[in-house]
Write a protein that holds these residues in place. Structure first.
Motif, short mmCIF file in Angstrom:
data_model
loop_
_atom_site.label_atom_id
_atom_site.label_comp_id
_atom_site.label_asym_id
_atom_site.label_seq_id
_atom_site.Cartn_x
_atom_site.Cartn_y
_atom_site.Cartn_z
N GLN A 25 -13.94 6.28 -3.43
CA GLN A 25 -12.71 6.96 -3.88
C GLN A 25 -11.90 6.04 -4.78
OE1 GLN A 25 -10.81 8.73 -0.20
NE2 GLN A 25 -11.00 10.50 -1.58
N ALA A 37 -0.19 -4.23 -5.61
CA ALA A 37 -0.10 -2.95 -4.89
C ALA A 37 -1.39 -2.16 -5.11
CB ALA A 37 1.10 -2.15 -5.36
N GLU A 82 6.47 10.49 -1.89
CA GLU A 82 6.59 9.04 -1.76
C GLU A 82 6.55 8.43 -3.16
OE1 GLU A 82 3.94 7.45 1.18
OE2 GLU A 82 3.84 5.47 0.24
N PHE A 107 4.18 8.31 -8.04
CA PHE A 107 4.66 9.26 -7.03
C PHE A 107 3.41 9.85 -6.35
CE2 PHE A 107 8.01 9.72 -10.31
CZ PHE A 107 9.16 9.55 -9.54
N PHE A 136 -2.99 1.84 -4.50
CA PHE A 136 -2.60 3.22 -4.18
C PHE A 136 -3.59 4.22 -4.79
CE2 PHE A 136 0.21 1.30 -7.46
CZ PHE A 136 -0.19 1.99 -8.59
N HIS A 189 13.80 12.59 -10.66
CA HIS A 189 12.66 12.94 -9.79
C HIS A 189 13.11 12.72 -8.35
CE1 HIS A 189 8.65 13.55 -8.31
NE2 HIS A 189 8.16 13.63 -9.53
N TRP A 239 -2.62 14.87 1.69
CA TRP A 239 -2.20 14.27 0.42
C TRP A 239 -2.83 15.04 -0.73
CZ3 TRP A 239 1.64 10.85 0.17
CH2 TRP A 239 1.98 10.16 1.33
N MET A 298 0.64 -1.54 -14.06
CA MET A 298 -0.75 -1.18 -13.80
C MET A 298 -1.66 -2.35 -14.13
SD MET A 298 -0.64 1.77 -12.42
CE MET A 298 -2.43 1.97 -12.32
N PRO A 322 -4.71 7.71 -6.98
CA PRO A 322 -4.19 8.32 -8.21
C PRO A 322 -2.88 9.06 -7.94
CG PRO A 322 -6.56 8.63 -8.08
CD PRO A 322 -6.15 7.98 -6.79
N VAL A 323 -1.97 9.00 -8.89
CA VAL A 323 -0.61 9.51 -8.66
C VAL A 323 -0.56 11.03 -8.80
CG1 VAL A 323 0.31 7.31 -9.43
CG2 VAL A 323 0.14 9.23 -11.05
N THR A 324 0.38 11.64 -8.10
CA THR A 324 0.45 13.12 -8.06
C THR A 324 1.90 13.62 -8.07
OG1 THR A 324 0.36 13.03 -5.63
CG2 THR A 324 -1.73 13.32 -6.78
N GLY A 325 2.76 12.96 -8.84
CA GLY A 325 4.16 13.41 -8.90
C GLY A 325 4.36 14.53 -9.89
N GLY A 326 5.62 14.77 -10.20
CA GLY A 326 5.99 15.77 -11.21
C GLY A 326 6.09 17.16 -10.65
N PHE A 369 0.85 -1.20 0.00
CA PHE A 369 0.00 0.00 0.00
C PHE A 369 0.88 1.24 0.00
CE2 PHE A 369 -1.97 -3.47 2.32
CZ PHE A 369 -3.13 -3.66 1.60
N PHE A 370 0.39 2.28 -0.68
CA PHE A 370 1.19 3.51 -0.75
C PHE A 370 0.38 4.74 -0.39
CE2 PHE A 370 3.49 0.54 -3.40
CZ PHE A 370 4.79 0.76 -3.02
N ALA A 371 1.12 5.77 0.05
CA ALA A 371 0.59 7.12 0.24
C ALA A 371 -0.58 7.13 1.24
CB ALA A 371 0.22 7.73 -1.10
N ARG A 372 -1.68 7.80 0.87
CA ARG A 372 -2.81 7.94 1.79
C ARG A 372 -3.33 6.57 2.24
NH1 ARG A 372 -7.58 7.54 0.67
NH2 ARG A 372 -7.37 7.96 -1.56
N ALA A 411 -1.68 -2.33 -9.06
CA ALA A 411 -0.59 -2.81 -9.91
C ALA A 411 -0.32 -4.27 -9.54
CB ALA A 411 0.66 -1.97 -9.71
#
Lengths: 86, 148, 148, 86
Positions: free
Chosen positions: A54, A78, B50, B121, A80, B80, B133, A64, A82-86, A10-13, A59
């Motif tokens: 939500q 896995a 993360e 990410f 998680f 990154h 988040w 994915m 939705p992703v929020t990088g960049g 599990f990741f993030a929130r 993955a």
């Protein structure tokens, strides 16, 4: 019936709200990503969000996956947000 | 080349490496993303980033491969950062060298757009009011969809 | 800021200046153009760049003004070299900082595209076969027209 | 009839082929960019290309101009080929 042991991460929130980074799970042969989600959601409490409103992404072996993606012994699954990088 | 790292990066060194190619590369496009004070909420003082080690690199390599098949691309560099970042810190760098300016711009922007919506990410923002988040933006998804 | 100069430029210093802005600027897009070995003809060994002093700066300022009216732009830096340049030398730099990645990319690419077809610079290429004035490319004109 | 003295500048290939960086020209009042081109082209030889088939761009006082753009005393007129910077 053979059980298939998989690792679930599990990741993030999700990681924070479930209080869990990873766990091992035994699942019947022929299971899918959706089965993993349903199995974990049945634990109730914060776990119910795995099949909640939500969006939860999945993955399998770091690629994915969709609800119907098969899960085999030794796989890494896995979940998680939705992703929020960049 | 892809680097996922806690350490800061040096755009000067990255630019020099992109430039040091065959003499047919006449165009270098770069993008740098920085922590700004207004993210999901205003008053952002820092970020925690993360990622999913292993999968992140695979996804980004897929984006580089796709860019290389769509455009004339010589070198691509993606960095990154992860972990704790402060206001104005560098987060991400994408640099592309090409023989042609249009290809350099397109490949650089495509990789940035697609990275934002497909590389695993996750950002947690710190503000005066606490931390949360970050939610994915619909505009980012639309921007990536526009490339398909 | 606009500089038309014979001297080389330092992308590291330019990037640092673009980055040193208000903390609301989260995106920096840059483009660098280099002398490549295949221009109008192959086997290019160098360039000579002529310009129209005064008019060049006015035209580029007009492009920066237009970009600033169309997109959210914080800082813009344009450098263009003139005189004798060797293979792989830097010719041009355009850097844009913005709050938003899409705006930084768009403004940077617009300025580069429009500069190529409207700023009074002329390239003379040196090759093993002699030298010749470069012809304007129809594809460059189309690229600029696409922004209108 | 008052004469208007203008400065004419040439760049790049035109500058080289005409062997001229700049010249002063007296023109009748009410002249246009096209009149300047015609006047210069009438010199013959390489000057004919100012009204030839290859595109020639014009600027008046460092702003792009059209054939019909008026030229006034003291103006700086420039002729050059399509630009190729960047």
């Amino acid at each position: 019936m053979t059980d298939s042991k998989i690792t679930v991460r599990f990741f993030a929130r999700l990681r924070e709200e479930l209080g869990t980074e990873h766990l091992d799970l035994n699942l019947p042969e022929g299971s899918t990503v959706a089965d993993v989600q349903t199995e974990l959601a049945s634990r109730g409490g914060t776990w119910a969000q795995l099949t909640g409103s939500q969006p939860v992404l999945a993955a399998v072996n770091q690629a994915m996956a969709k609800p119907a993606t098969p899960v085999r012994p030794g796989d890494e699954v896995a979940f998680f947000p939705p992703v929020t990088g960049g | 080349m892809i680097s996922i790292q806690q350490a800061d990066f040096d755009v000067a060194a990255e630019y020099a490496a992109l430039r040091d190619t065959d003499p047919s590369a006449g165009a270098i496009a770069t993008f740098s993303g920085l922590v700004r004070d207004s993210g999901d909420l205003s008053g952002v003082t820092g970020l925690f980033l993360e990622h999913y080690p292993g999968m992140t690199e695979q996804v980004i390599q897929g984006l580089i491969d796709e860019a290389s098949s769509r455009w004339d691309v010589r070198r691509v560099r993606v960095i990154h950062r992860v972990g704790a970042l402060a206001l104005s810190d560098q987060i991400v760098f994408v640099g592309v060298s090409s023989a042609h300016r249009g290809d350099a711009f397109a490949a650089c922007q495509f990789i940035m757009d697609a990275l934002k919506t497909s590389a695993p990410f996750w950002k947690k923002e710190q503000t005066d009011q606490g931390e949360h988040w970050v939610e994915q933006k619909a505009s980012d998804v639309e921007r990536t969809d526009a490339w398909t």
